[in-house]
Design a protein around this motif. Structure first.
Motif, PDB file in Angstrom:
ATOM      1  N   UNK A  64       0.835  -1.198   0.000  1.00 35.95           N
ATOM      2  CA  UNK A  64       0.000   0.000   0.000  1.00 35.95           C
ATOM      3  C   UNK A  64       0.868   1.246   0.000  1.00 35.95           C
ATOM      4  N   UNK A  65       0.279   2.366  -0.359  1.00 31.24           N
ATOM      5  CA  UNK A  65       1.046   3.611  -0.431  1.00 31.24           C
ATOM      6  C   UNK A  65       0.195   4.782   0.046  1.00 31.24           C
ATOM      7  N   UNK A  66       0.678   5.469   1.079  1.00 30.39           N
ATOM      8  CA  UNK A  66       0.046   6.717   1.513  1.00 30.39           C
ATOM      9  C   UNK A  66       1.094   7.819   1.614  1.00 30.39           C
ATOM     10  N   UNK A  67       2.213   7.621   0.918  1.00 29.07           N
ATOM     11  CA  UNK A  67       3.308   8.577   0.978  1.00 29.07           C
ATOM     12  C   UNK A  67       4.452   8.101   1.850  1.00 29.07           C
ATOM     13  N   UNK A  68       4.259   7.012   2.606  1.00 25.99           N
ATOM     14  CA  UNK A  68       5.320   6.434   3.433  1.00 25.99           C
ATOM     15  C   UNK A  68       6.130   5.474   2.580  1.00 25.99           C
ATOM     16  N   UNK A  69       7.448   5.635   2.573  1.00 23.92           N
ATOM     17  CA  UNK A  69       8.315   4.741   1.808  1.00 23.92           C
ATOM     18  C   UNK A  69       8.602   3.466   2.589  1.00 23.92           C
ATOM     19  N   UNK A  70       8.877   2.393   1.858  1.00 30.29           N
ATOM     20  CA  UNK A  70       9.345   1.140   2.431  1.00 30.29           C
ATOM     21  C   UNK A  70      10.858   1.107   2.241  1.00 30.29           C
ATOM     22  N   UNK A  71      11.607   1.075   3.328  1.00 25.74           N
ATOM     23  CA  UNK A  71      13.068   1.095   3.273  1.00 25.74           C
ATOM     24  C   UNK A  71      13.594  -0.249   3.757  1.00 25.74           C
ATOM     25  N   UNK A  72      14.360  -0.928   2.894  1.00 26.70           N
ATOM     26  CA  UNK A  72      14.921  -2.241   3.209  1.00 26.70           C
ATOM     27  C   UNK A  72      16.438  -2.100   3.263  1.00 26.70           C
ATOM     28  N   UNK A  73      17.031  -2.502   4.398  1.00 26.75           N
ATOM     29  CA  UNK A  73      18.472  -2.377   4.611  1.00 26.75           C
ATOM     30  C   UNK A  73      19.075  -3.754   4.813  1.00 26.75           C
ATOM     31  N   UNK A  74      20.243  -3.989   4.208  1.00 27.47           N
ATOM     32  CA  UNK A  74      20.929  -5.262   4.402  1.00 27.47           C
ATOM     33  C   UNK A  74      21.831  -5.186   5.628  1.00 27.47           C
ATOM     34  N   UNK A  75      21.983  -6.309   6.294  1.00 28.02           N
ATOM     35  CA  UNK A  75      22.856  -6.353   7.468  1.00 28.02           C
ATOM     36  C   UNK A  75      24.201  -6.990   7.142  1.00 28.02           C
TER      37      UNK A  75
END
Length: 120
Positions: A64-75
């Protein structure tokens, strides 16, 4: 389970995983895992757990999208040849497919398909 049933059992399996939510960890504890992430409900940050073996496939989809980004970071390691360790989705439907590999002695994720995520 006998070998001749493997393709059918794989086809019938439920590959969806529960979104771990804000600051959650995306774990590939089985192959072909699909995370349907909802940054609207759970905020945007997720971290990839270090894979425990090579050859695993993980798919991440922004639901879904309401203006919030999905941020995925590698460890561990980098996600692509550009050296990115963070991938960001801005729109519903953005999809990232990763495969676990071993580079030198480090198990890490690499991008094998990207539709909509940007790297940094």
């Amino acid at each position: 389970m006998t070998g001749h049933r493997l393709p059918l059992d794989g086809y019938n399996a439920d590959w969806d995983a529960v979104d771990p939510g804000s600051d959650g960890v995306l774990v590939a504890d089985y192959d072909r895992k699909v995370y349907l992430c909802d940054p609207v409900t759970y905020n945007g940050a997720r971290t990839l757990a270090v894979p425990d073996k090579v050859g695993l496939i993980m798919t991440i989809v922004m639901q879904t999208d309401d203006g919030t980004n999905l941020v995925v970071t590698t460890s561990s390691g980098q996600l692509n040849q550009a050296g990115n360790t963070i991938m960001t989705a801005a729109d519903a439907g953005d999809t990232l497919v990763l495969m676990s590999i071993k580079q030198d002695t480090t198990l890490q994720w690499v991008v094998i398909s990207n539709d909509g995520f940007s790297g940094s």
